[in-house]
Structures are given as structure tokens and as C-alpha cells.
Write a protein that holds these residues in place. Structure first.
Motif, short mmCIF file in Angstrom:
data_model
loop_
_atom_site.label_atom_id
_atom_site.label_comp_id
_atom_site.label_asym_id
_atom_site.label_seq_id
_atom_site.Cartn_x
_atom_site.Cartn_y
_atom_site.Cartn_z
N MET A 74 38.99 -5.88 30.20
CA MET A 74 40.23 -5.56 29.49
C MET A 74 39.94 -4.66 28.29
O MET A 74 39.07 -4.98 27.48
N GLN A 76 41.48 -1.66 25.22
CA GLN A 76 42.58 -1.14 24.41
C GLN A 76 42.35 0.35 24.19
O GLN A 76 41.27 0.75 23.77
N TYR A 100 41.03 -2.38 32.72
CA TYR A 100 42.48 -2.56 32.70
C TYR A 100 42.99 -2.30 31.28
O TYR A 100 42.48 -2.86 30.32
N SER A 101 44.02 -1.46 31.19
CA SER A 101 44.52 -1.04 29.89
C SER A 101 46.00 -1.36 29.75
O SER A 101 46.73 -1.50 30.74
N SER A 102 46.45 -1.46 28.49
CA SER A 102 47.86 -1.73 28.21
C SER A 102 48.72 -0.50 28.40
O SER A 102 49.94 -0.59 28.54
N GLU A 118 49.75 -9.78 25.77
CA GLU A 118 48.38 -10.05 26.21
C GLU A 118 48.32 -10.96 27.43
O GLU A 118 47.53 -10.75 28.35
N LYS A 121 49.69 -9.12 30.46
CA LYS A 121 48.70 -8.10 30.85
C LYS A 121 47.55 -8.73 31.64
O LYS A 121 47.11 -8.20 32.66
N LEU A 122 47.06 -9.88 31.17
CA LEU A 122 45.96 -10.56 31.85
C LEU A 122 46.39 -11.01 33.25
O LEU A 122 45.63 -10.89 34.22
N ALA A 125 46.38 -8.04 35.55
CA ALA A 125 45.01 -7.62 35.86
C ALA A 125 44.39 -8.54 36.90
O ALA A 125 43.73 -8.08 37.85
N ARG A 143 36.60 -8.98 27.67
CA ARG A 143 37.03 -7.83 26.89
C ARG A 143 35.87 -6.83 26.81
O ARG A 143 34.71 -7.20 26.99
#
Length: 317
Positions: A74, A76, A100-102, A118, A121-122, A125, A143
Motif C-alpha cells: 500500500m 501514498q 496499490y494507491s489511493s 484507509e 482502500k485496503l 486491494a 505499507r
């Protein structure tokens, strides 16, 4: 004045009681009663040298080739330097690493989840990893600020069956909830991830946005959802019971050992087969890479019982 003072004290007591109640409710998850008998492998240990030596050469080769890991990393966009470092260092040792990005970023080769929350998002992913895993049966979630030694992870899960539900890392406890710390990395077997993806569909048991009185961290929400499916947090340890997943850097762990005045600072600090460290700068992660994979005493044989070959086409160290 006495009356005012008495009212003030009562107010403090009532306020404290209310905060305690909120804390209990925040960790309470109705309908999830479990007994110790349901939890058969709370402490996960790697096989011993004796256990490995009892295997034939063909069995060891088969095991080393069978354990393959899909890394869910993960990132940013605001900290691209960590993404670049993870990709250039430990990420190359995964059998398949996906970032994996936001949000999308031109300089970032990653799956754009288009999500800022968050936990949501998880979830996305993990669902993407499950759908695209192919024949990979182990998943490592971290992360980009975490440093991982994937070969040591493979050694830990070497004799474990991915068709059983494993959820491994640095196990912690909050109230009655046991969870794996996100900062130290999370390991999921295929069976655990399959159960998790299925419970994602049940908004009552595993809501996408959460329903606690205040927002729970994604690591706790993950544990709650897994607990509904009968999957519990396991602590990854070496044969001496030392934790293999660390939320601190090597330097911090050594300093902690020195502060405790251990006679053997290194022995009191870190296990030989540690899997993760965190809290390091990108430059420190590059130094770790050098120390773990490149620095070797000439002529020394480590007598490892088996070898984990790099992924096909990899340029790892």
C-alpha cells in the motif's frame, strides 16, 4: 463551595465512567463468541533444523518451490520515495508484487483504487489481490514504509497449508479483540483471504465504512471481519518465542535492548530470522538491503537446509 466541589467530582466520575463504557463498546462485537478450542495455532513457529533434516532432498525442493508470495504493498502518492525504495529493494523478492494507491500518479506504477478511506482502500486491494493471484497461495500485506525479508517469511510458512485459515504477524490485543499490527506487515493464507472476501459481501458483519461509535483503524476492522469467519490473529515467532514482525527499525530495537541492560545486546534485540522492520528512512532501507543480501564473510557457509530461488525474470539481489 462544598456543593460545587462535590458536583465537580461527580462530573469527573460520571465522565470517566462514560469514557470507559465507550471504550468497551468500541471493542465489543456482538455474536462473535469463541472458545479456546476454536483457536489451534495462536503462536506460529517456523520448522526446526531437525524437522527439515528429516525431509528428503526432493521434499525440500518441492517445499521451497511451492511457497510463493503475492505482496500487497500500500502506497501514498505523496511519499513516492518510499514506493520507489520498496520497489527497488525488498519488493523484488516477492513472487508477485503489486502496489496499490489511493489515486493515480504518473510516476507511480500502481493499481489506482480511487479511494481515500484507509479501510475501504485496503478492502479493495485485498479483493483485487484475491481475484488476480493465479496460483499464488500466500499474501503479504504491508505499507511501503515497511522493510521485509521475504525469504524469512517463506521459511516461517514453509510447512503451513495455505488451504487452512492463517492470519499472521505481530499479534496485539485491544479489549477482547486480537489483531495483527498493520505497521509490521500482515500475512494471509489463501483460505483466510477467501473467507475475508466472502464476508465483505455482508454489510452487517463487515461494513465497508464501519459502524463503531468512533472510527476504528483498518487493522482492527480487518480482525473483526476475519473473526466473524473463524480466523484469528497468530503471532509469528522463532523457536525461542521472539517476535519476527517488528514495528521498529533495527537501530531502535538495539537501543531498546541496551536500555534494558541485556548482557548480549544483539541476542536481546532481534531474532536471527526476523521478517519485518519499520520506522526507517528510504536510505536506511537501502542500507538494510546491503546488509541482508549483499554483505557476506568470504568462505563462510551458512549451512541452510534449502534455498528459495528468485522469481523467474527477477533482478533481485
Amino acid at each position: 463551595m462544598l456543593s460545587e466541589g462535590s458536583s465537580f467530582v461527580k462530573g469527573i466520575a460520571l465522565g470517566g465512567t462514560f469514557c470507559l463504557l465507550l471504550s468497551l463498546l468500541g471493542n465489543y462485537t456482538p455474536g462473535m463468541q469463541s472458545s479456546p478450542e476454536d483457536h489451534h495455532h495462536h503462536h506460529i513457529k517456523a520448522p526446526t533444523k531437525d524437522e527439515l533434516q528429516s525431509l528428503s532432498d526432493s521434499q525440500m525442493v518441492e517445499l521451497s518451490q511451492r511457497v510463493r508470495v503475492y505482496c500487497v504493498i500500500m502506497v501514498q502518492p505523496s511519499v513516492l520515495v518510499y514506493w520507489a525504495t520498496a520497489k527497488d529493494t525488498w519488493g523484488k523478492h516477492c513472487d508477485h508484487a503489486v502496489f496499490y494507491s489511493s489515486e493515480s500518479a504518473k510516476a507511480l506504477e500502481a493499481v489506482d483504487l480511487n479511494e481515500q478511506d484507509e479501510w475501504a482502500k485496503l478492502r479493495k486491494a485485498l479483493k483485487h489481490a484475491y481475484d488476480n493471484a493465479g496460483d499464488l497461495r500466500w499474501f503479504f500485506v504491508a505499507r511501503s514504509t515497511t522493510f521485509a525479508i521475504i525469504e524469512n517469511l517463506k521459511y516461517l510458512i514453509l510447512a503451513k497449508d495455505p488451504n487452512e485459515p492463517f492470519y499472521i504477524g505481530h499479534a496485539m490485543k485491544s479489549g477482547e479483540l486480537e489483531y495483527v499490527e498493520y505497521q509490521s506487515g500482515i500475512v494471509l493464507s489463501y483460505e483466510a483471504l477467501k473467507r475475508l472476501v466472502n464476508v465483505f459481501k455482508d454489510e452487517d458483519k463487515c461494513p465497508e465504512r464501519g459502524r463503531a461509535l468512533w472510527k476504528l483503524s483498518e487493522e482492527k476492522q480487518l480482525a473483526i471481519c476475519l473473526k466473524y469467519t473463524g480466523v484469528f490473529a497468530e503471532n509469528g515467532e522463532d523457536i525461542q518465542g521472539k517476535g519476527l514482525f517488528n514495528s521498529k527499525s533495527v537501530g531502535s530495537l538495539i537501543q531498546d535492548s541496551m536500555d534494558k541492560k541485556n548482557l548480549d545486546v544483539v541476542e536481546g534485540c532481534c531474532p536471527d530470522l526476523a521478517i519485518t522492520f519499520s520506522g526507517m528512512s528510504p536510505n536506511q532501507m537501502q542500507v538494510m538491503m546491503f546488509g541482508v543480501y549483499r554483505l557476506r564473510p568470504y568462505g563462510h557457509n551458512f549451512h541452510d537446509s534449502l534455498i528459495f530461488l528468485p522469481p523467474e525474470g527477477s533482478d533481485n539481489d
